[in-house]
Design an enzyme around this catalytic site. Sequence first.
Site, short mmCIF file in Angstrom:
data_model
loop_
_atom_site.label_atom_id
_atom_site.label_comp_id
_atom_site.label_asym_id
_atom_site.label_seq_id
_atom_site.Cartn_x
_atom_site.Cartn_y
_atom_site.Cartn_z
N TRP A 81 0.87 -1.18 0.00
CA TRP A 81 0.00 0.00 0.00
C TRP A 81 0.91 1.24 0.00
CZ3 TRP A 81 -2.11 2.62 4.84
CH2 TRP A 81 -3.16 3.51 4.53
N ASP A 98 0.10 -5.40 9.56
CA ASP A 98 -0.97 -4.44 9.28
C ASP A 98 -2.22 -5.25 8.98
OD1 ASP A 98 -2.68 -2.54 8.30
OD2 ASP A 98 -1.36 -1.81 6.70
N ALA A 121 -5.90 -4.63 8.39
CA ALA A 121 -6.93 -3.60 8.17
C ALA A 121 -8.22 -4.19 7.61
CB ALA A 121 -6.39 -2.54 7.22
N LYS A 129 -12.70 -0.68 7.86
CA LYS A 129 -13.38 -1.52 6.89
C LYS A 129 -14.35 -2.48 7.55
CE LYS A 129 -9.70 0.07 4.67
NZ LYS A 129 -9.50 0.87 3.51
C1 LMR Z 1 -7.11 1.99 -0.15
O1 LMR Z 1 -6.05 1.39 -0.28
O2 LMR Z 1 -7.80 2.34 -1.11
C2 LMR Z 1 -7.62 2.30 1.23
O3 LMR Z 1 -6.78 1.76 2.17
C3 LMR Z 1 -7.91 3.73 1.43
C4 LMR Z 1 -6.68 4.60 1.51
O4 LMR Z 1 -6.60 5.39 2.46
O5 LMR Z 1 -5.81 4.52 0.66
#
Ligand code: LMR
Length: 395
Positions: free
Chosen positions: A130, A211, A213, A246
């Site tokens: 991410w 992590d 989430a 989420k």
């Molecule tokens: C995403 O990856 O779309 C979500 O985790 C929202 C974000 O804050 O990026």
Amino acid sequence: MLDRLERLPADSILGLAAACRADPNPDKVDLTVGIYMDEQGRCPVFEAIRSAQQALVAQEVTKAYMPPAGDEAFIQGMQTLVLGPDSAALAEGRVGSVQAPGGCGALRIGAEVIFRAAPEARVWVSDPTWPVHFPLLGSVGLTFETYRYYDPASHGVNFEGMLADLQRTRPGDVVLLHGCCHNPCGADLSLEQWGEIAALAEQRGFIPFVDIAYQGLGAGIEADAAGLRLLVARLPEVVIAASCSKNMGLYRERAGLAMFVCRDESSAQAAVSQALVAARGIYSMPPAHGALLAGRVLSDAALAQSWRAELATMCERINGLRRELRHKLAASSGRDFDFIERENGMFSFLGLSTEQVLRLRGEFSVYMLDSSRINVAGVNRRNIDYLAQSVAAVL
Ligand code: LMR
């Protein structure tokens, strides 16, 4: 002074969502930000959260500051949710936790504490990960290394590559792992592979930073935490960032928890004291509302049952969409999309080039990230055929 500032481009995820909102095409398809959307394209409020909120608003008598570590019911409920009711680490008092502003806040606080303990530690992140992991952990001063993770050819985990790269970790390095529903690729480790990561951590002396989430949105609440629980059962130290965005739909309320599984109770207390000093230097104390709601839901049997049932329905819907999308894409393009069904959670890479993604956006108003990451939960009965046909048209 401020006139010296350069204007920066919009965030690679949030900026695209804004572009999609501004698109007047009635057929537009928003597969950008990772939020759960129902058949009507709405991000719903859980019934249990709605009930907890009504009770909270009716009973609330103060808006005084939260305790710096957060709400006790929230902390207890989340620790049990993530680590499991039979966690030995919890029973031994080796887990210290602080409430944080969302999963992002928990990641940042985790990084702050790691940096205070070992400023030389390198954080190993999956390729890809991410994108927000980099500023969240890097702004503390930690440096990064990457390990191979996603194999675009097989649309799965390159586990051999991952193991080979993690052989290069030094004792005291940190390995950032996605607890479940890998963001962005959706390809998760099997339980057996989590076992191999635990063995490697024992051998190399690295500390996992997990992590988590998306617990409950992949294979269910317990199954999604199984890998993380295995690490906690075997290793003396694990850092965890959990989020209620989420799985409780509390996105805007920013409810998260930083957890420090330590060698003993006194180390856990020390980690919490460091986390509190770090938080005081950033935002002082966490926001109340979301955590108070989550704490109520997790500590009330009826609300918890209702929440679990609704979450299970969402999880089933996502998995059903994966099945349907796989078939529709294969039928319209004549290609193999079986991998979509093998993955977990909201995300999947469709395997398109950036050029194809840009054509989808420009010609069809179908919005996904440049990497071709889609949010599967953004698919519904009304847009699935249009999506499949649009993808086939650019392939
Ligand atoms: C995403 O990856 O779309 C979500 O985790 C929202 C974000 O804050 O990026």
